[in-house]
Design a protein around this motif. Structure first.
Motif, PDB file in Angstrom:
ATOM      1  N   ASN A 140       7.872   1.714  -3.122  1.00 12.00           N
ATOM      2  CA  ASN A 140       7.832   0.272  -2.826  1.00 12.00           C
ATOM      3  C   ASN A 140       7.080  -0.523  -3.881  1.00 12.00           C
ATOM      4  O   ASN A 140       6.851  -1.716  -3.704  1.00 12.00           O
ATOM      5  N   GLU A 141       6.671   0.172  -4.955  1.00 12.81           N
ATOM      6  CA  GLU A 141       5.886  -0.458  -6.022  1.00 12.81           C
ATOM      7  C   GLU A 141       4.660  -1.169  -5.448  1.00 12.81           C
ATOM      8  O   GLU A 141       4.469  -2.379  -5.628  1.00 12.81           O
ATOM      9  N   PRO A 142       3.800  -0.417  -4.738  1.00 10.32           N
ATOM     10  CA  PRO A 142       2.642  -1.025  -4.077  1.00 10.32           C
ATOM     11  C   PRO A 142       1.604  -1.489  -5.086  1.00 10.32           C
ATOM     12  O   PRO A 142       1.580  -1.021  -6.227  1.00 10.32           O
ATOM     13  N   VAL A 143       0.720  -2.374  -4.644  1.00 13.74           N
ATOM     14  CA  VAL A 143      -0.355  -2.849  -5.531  1.00 13.74           C
ATOM     15  C   VAL A 143      -1.509  -1.843  -5.568  1.00 13.74           C
ATOM     16  O   VAL A 143      -2.331  -1.870  -6.470  1.00 13.74           O
ATOM     17  N   ILE A 144      -1.580  -0.972  -4.532  1.00 16.66           N
ATOM     18  CA  ILE A 144      -2.658   0.012  -4.479  1.00 16.66           C
ATOM     19  C   ILE A 144      -2.135   1.323  -3.906  1.00 16.66           C
ATOM     20  O   ILE A 144      -1.308   1.330  -2.990  1.00 16.66           O
ATOM     21  N   LEU A 145      -2.608   2.425  -4.474  1.00 15.46           N
ATOM     22  CA  LEU A 145      -2.288   3.765  -3.998  1.00 15.46           C
ATOM     23  C   LEU A 145      -3.549   4.336  -3.345  1.00 15.46           C
ATOM     24  O   LEU A 145      -4.606   4.396  -3.976  1.00 15.46           O
ATOM     25  N   LEU A 146      -3.448   4.714  -2.064  1.00 18.78           N
ATOM     26  CA  LEU A 146      -4.567   5.302  -1.338  1.00 18.78           C
ATOM     27  C   LEU A 146      -4.297   6.784  -1.128  1.00 18.78           C
ATOM     28  O   LEU A 146      -3.284   7.153  -0.517  1.00 18.78           O
ATOM     29  N   ALA A 147      -5.175   7.626  -1.629  1.00 19.30           N
ATOM     30  CA  ALA A 147      -4.989   9.078  -1.540  1.00 19.30           C
ATOM     31  C   ALA A 147      -6.151   9.686  -0.758  1.00 19.30           C
ATOM     32  O   ALA A 147      -7.307   9.542  -1.151  1.00 19.30           O
TER      33      ALA A 147
ATOM     34  N   ILE B 293       0.832  -1.206   0.000  1.00 16.49           N
ATOM     35  CA  ILE B 293       0.000   0.000   0.000  1.00 16.49           C
ATOM     36  C   ILE B 293       0.864   1.252   0.000  1.00 16.49           C
ATOM     37  O   ILE B 293       1.812   1.359   0.791  1.00 16.49           O
ATOM     38  N   GLY B 294       0.542   2.186  -0.876  1.00 16.78           N
ATOM     39  CA  GLY B 294       1.184   3.497  -0.870  1.00 16.78           C
ATOM     40  C   GLY B 294       0.175   4.540  -0.420  1.00 16.78           C
ATOM     41  O   GLY B 294      -0.949   4.567  -0.924  1.00 16.78           O
ATOM     42  N   PHE B 295       0.568   5.379   0.545  1.00 15.49           N
ATOM     43  CA  PHE B 295      -0.345   6.381   1.102  1.00 15.49           C
ATOM     44  C   PHE B 295       0.040   7.786   0.640  1.00 15.49           C
ATOM     45  O   PHE B 295       1.209   8.154   0.691  1.00 15.49           O
ATOM     46  N   VAL B 296      -0.971   8.557   0.239  1.00 14.70           N
ATOM     47  CA  VAL B 296      -0.782   9.979  -0.068  1.00 14.70           C
ATOM     48  C   VAL B 296      -1.773  10.756   0.794  1.00 14.70           C
ATOM     49  O   VAL B 296      -2.978  10.515   0.721  1.00 14.70           O
ATOM     50  N   PHE B 297      -1.244  11.684   1.606  1.00 15.74           N
ATOM     51  CA  PHE B 297      -2.076  12.400   2.566  1.00 15.74           C
ATOM     52  C   PHE B 297      -2.297  13.857   2.151  1.00 15.74           C
ATOM     53  O   PHE B 297      -1.499  14.434   1.410  1.00 15.74           O
ATOM     54  N   GLN B 298      -3.340  14.453   2.690  1.00 16.26           N
ATOM     55  CA  GLN B 298      -3.653  15.851   2.395  1.00 16.26           C
ATOM     56  C   GLN B 298      -2.512  16.778   2.817  1.00 16.26           C
ATOM     57  O   GLN B 298      -2.160  17.717   2.106  1.00 16.26           O
ATOM     58  N   ASN B 299      -1.928  16.510   3.998  1.00 16.89           N
ATOM     59  CA  ASN B 299      -0.906  17.406   4.547  1.00 16.89           C
ATOM     60  C   ASN B 299       0.514  16.881   4.346  1.00 16.89           C
ATOM     61  O   ASN B 299       1.430  17.262   5.078  1.00 16.89           O
ATOM     62  N   PHE B 300       0.675  15.996   3.366  1.00 14.11           N
ATOM     63  CA  PHE B 300       1.981  15.523   2.873  1.00 14.11           C
ATOM     64  C   PHE B 300       2.715  14.592   3.845  1.00 14.11           C
ATOM     65  O   PHE B 300       3.323  13.622   3.433  1.00 14.11           O
ATOM     66  N   ASN B 301       2.715  14.905   5.168  1.00  9.97           N
ATOM     67  CA  ASN B 301       3.367  14.060   6.178  1.00  9.97           C
ATOM     68  C   ASN B 301       4.834  13.784   5.860  1.00  9.97           C
ATOM     69  O   ASN B 301       5.308  12.658   5.995  1.00  9.97           O
ATOM     70  N   LEU B 302       5.554  14.813   5.437  1.00 11.14           N
ATOM     71  CA  LEU B 302       6.986  14.688   5.181  1.00 11.14           C
ATOM     72  C   LEU B 302       7.775  15.069   6.437  1.00 11.14           C
ATOM     73  O   LEU B 302       7.326  15.902   7.223  1.00 11.14           O
ATOM     74  N   LEU B 303       8.946  14.457   6.614  1.00 10.69           N
ATOM     75  CA  LEU B 303       9.797  14.804   7.754  1.00 10.69           C
ATOM     76  C   LEU B 303      10.636  16.026   7.397  1.00 10.69           C
ATOM     77  O   LEU B 303      11.407  15.995   6.435  1.00 10.69           O
ATOM     78  N   PRO B 304      10.502  17.126   8.167  1.00  9.18           N
ATOM     79  CA  PRO B 304      11.093  18.406   7.766  1.00  9.18           C
ATOM     80  C   PRO B 304      12.613  18.431   7.722  1.00  9.18           C
ATOM     81  O   PRO B 304      13.197  19.226   6.978  1.00  9.18           O
ATOM     82  N   LYS B 305      13.264  17.579   8.496  1.00 12.45           N
ATOM     83  CA  LYS B 305      14.735  17.621   8.544  1.00 12.45           C
ATOM     84  C   LYS B 305      15.394  16.787   7.448  1.00 12.45           C
ATOM     85  O   LYS B 305      16.607  16.816   7.273  1.00 12.45           O
ATOM     86  N   LEU B 306      14.578  16.021   6.716  1.00 14.51           N
ATOM     87  CA  LEU B 306      15.116  15.164   5.656  1.00 14.51           C
ATOM     88  C   LEU B 306      14.923  15.816   4.291  1.00 14.51           C
ATOM     89  O   LEU B 306      13.967  16.565   4.074  1.00 14.51           O
ATOM     90  N   SER B 307      15.819  15.507   3.376  1.00 20.91           N
ATOM     91  CA  SER B 307      15.681  15.987   2.001  1.00 20.91           C
ATOM     92  C   SER B 307      14.531  15.248   1.313  1.00 20.91           C
ATOM     93  O   SER B 307      14.019  14.244   1.828  1.00 20.91           O
ATOM     94  N   ALA B 308      14.144  15.742   0.146  1.00 22.78           N
ATOM     95  CA  ALA B 308      13.095  15.071  -0.637  1.00 22.78           C
ATOM     96  C   ALA B 308      13.481  13.611  -0.884  1.00 22.78           C
ATOM     97  O   ALA B 308      12.670  12.702  -0.705  1.00 22.78           O
ATOM     98  N   LEU B 309      14.731  13.396  -1.277  1.00 20.24           N
ATOM     99  CA  LEU B 309      15.197  12.037  -1.579  1.00 20.24           C
ATOM    100  C   LEU B 309      15.139  11.144  -0.339  1.00 20.24           C
ATOM    101  O   LEU B 309      14.679  10.001  -0.407  1.00 20.24           O
ATOM    102  N   GLU B 310      15.560  11.682   0.804  1.00 25.92           N
ATOM    103  CA  GLU B 310      15.542  10.887   2.043  1.00 25.92           C
ATOM    104  C   GLU B 310      14.110  10.579   2.480  1.00 25.92           C
ATOM    105  O   GLU B 310      13.834   9.489   2.992  1.00 25.92           O
ATOM    106  N   ASN B 311      13.193  11.513   2.274  1.00 19.15           N
ATOM    107  CA  ASN B 311      11.789  11.254   2.587  1.00 19.15           C
ATOM    108  C   ASN B 311      11.228  10.121   1.739  1.00 19.15           C
ATOM    109  O   ASN B 311      10.494   9.260   2.229  1.00 19.15           O
ATOM    110  N   VAL B 312      11.589  10.111   0.460  1.00 19.98           N
ATOM    111  CA  VAL B 312      11.099   9.071  -0.448  1.00 19.98           C
ATOM    112  C   VAL B 312      11.694   7.710  -0.084  1.00 19.98           C
ATOM    113  O   VAL B 312      11.038   6.676  -0.223  1.00 19.98           O
TER     114      VAL B 312
END
Length: 229
Positions: free
Chosen positions: A163-170, A90-109
Motif C-alpha cells: 500500500n506504499e505506507p508512510v511508516i513500516l512497523l515491525a 501503516i505497514g505491519f510486519v509481525f514475528q509470526n508472519f500472520n499469513l493466511l495458509p490457504k492463500l498463495s504468497a501473491l494473494e496474501n500480499v
C-alpha cells in the motif's frame, strides 16, 4: 508554526484501570520521528514498548496526550478513521508472519488492497512488484506452508509494503528465524531504509537493534534513552 515531523507524540499517557488502581503503561511520552528514520525500540517485558507500538499502529489510542501521524491527529480519530489510517499509512510486519495458509504468497500480499476499489489487474501488479522488491517473485504461487520461515517473512514484508505506507512497523520481525535468515531479513530492512522508508522496530536483541540508526529504550513506561547513532 514549524511543520510537524512524520511521527509526533506529545506527552502521551496510556493508563489501564485494575480495580481502583491505575496502571501507567506509558507515562508522558514525547518523541519525534522524521521521515526516513530507522528506529529500534527496546526494553524489558512490561516496559511499555508493545503499548507504544500499538499506539503507533493506531491499534489503540492514548488515554491522554496527542499523536500526529503524517500531520494527521490520531488521538481523536474514530474507529473507522483509525482503520483507514492503518490501511493507507501503516505497514505491519509481525514475528509470526500472520499469513493466511490457504492463500498463495501473491494473494496474501494483495490482501491490503482488496478494500481499495482498485482494479484486479492493477492490484495484482502492485502485489507482484512488492514480492519482487523482497526477492520472492519466483515463489508467488506457493502457499505459506510451502515456504521457509525466512520466505514467509519476506511475504509479510511485501504485504506491508504493497500500500506504499508512510511508516513500516515491525514487531520482533526476526524472533521466529534462525541466525542466517535473520541476517537476510535485516538486510532487506536496511535496503528499505536506504530507499527512504521510515521504519519503527521493536526488538529485544541488541544485535538486531544495531541495524537501526536510532535506539529508543523504554523502562517502566518511560523513555530512558534516545540515542541517534
Amino acid at each position: 508554526m514549524t511543520e510537524k515531523p512524520l511521527i509526533f507524540l506529545d506527552r502521551v499517557n496510556k493508563v489501564y484501570s485494575s480495580g481502583e488502581e491505575e496502571i501507567f503503561a506509558l507515562r508522558e511520552i514525547t518523541v519525534e520521528v522524521e521521515e526516513g528514520e530507522f528506529v529500534a525500540i527496546m526494553g524489558s517485558s512490561g516496559s511499555g514498548k508493545s503499548t507504544m507500538m500499538n499506539l503507533l499502529g493506531c491499534l489503540d489510542k492514548p488515554t491522554k496526550g496527542d499523536y500526529y501521524l503524517d500531520k494527521q491527529a490520531v488521538a481523536e480519530a474514530t474507529e473507522d478513521e483509525l482503520a483507514l489510517i492503518r490501511n493507507k499509512k501503516i505497514g505491519f510486519v509481525f514475528q509470526n508472519f500472520n499469513l493466511l495458509p490457504k492463500l498463495s504468497a501473491l494473494e496474501n500480499v494483495e490482501l491490503p488492497l482488496l478494500y481499495s476499489g482498485m482494479a484486479t489487474e492493477e492490484r495484482r501488479q502492485k502485489a507482484e512488484n512488492a514480492l519482487e522488491a523482497v526477492g520472492l517473485s519466483h515463489r508467488k504461487q506457493n502457499k505459506p506452508t510451502e515456504l521457509s520461515g525466512g520466505q514467509q517473512q519476506r511475504v509479510s514484508i511485501a504485504r506491508a509494503l504493497v500500500n506504499e505506507p508512510v511508516i513500516l512497523l515491525a514487531d520482533e520481525p526476526t524472533g521466529a528465524l534462525d541466525s542466517r535468515t535473520t541476517t537476510e531479513i535485516m538486510e532487506i530492512f536496511q535496503e528499505l531504509h536506504q530507499a527512504g522508508k521510515t521504519i519503527m522496530m521493536v526488538t529485544h536483541e541488541a544485535e538486531i537493534a544495531e541495524y537501526a540508526e536510532r535506539l529508543i529504550l523504554f523502562r517502566d513506561g518511560m523513555i530512558v534513552d534516545d540515542n541517534k547513532r
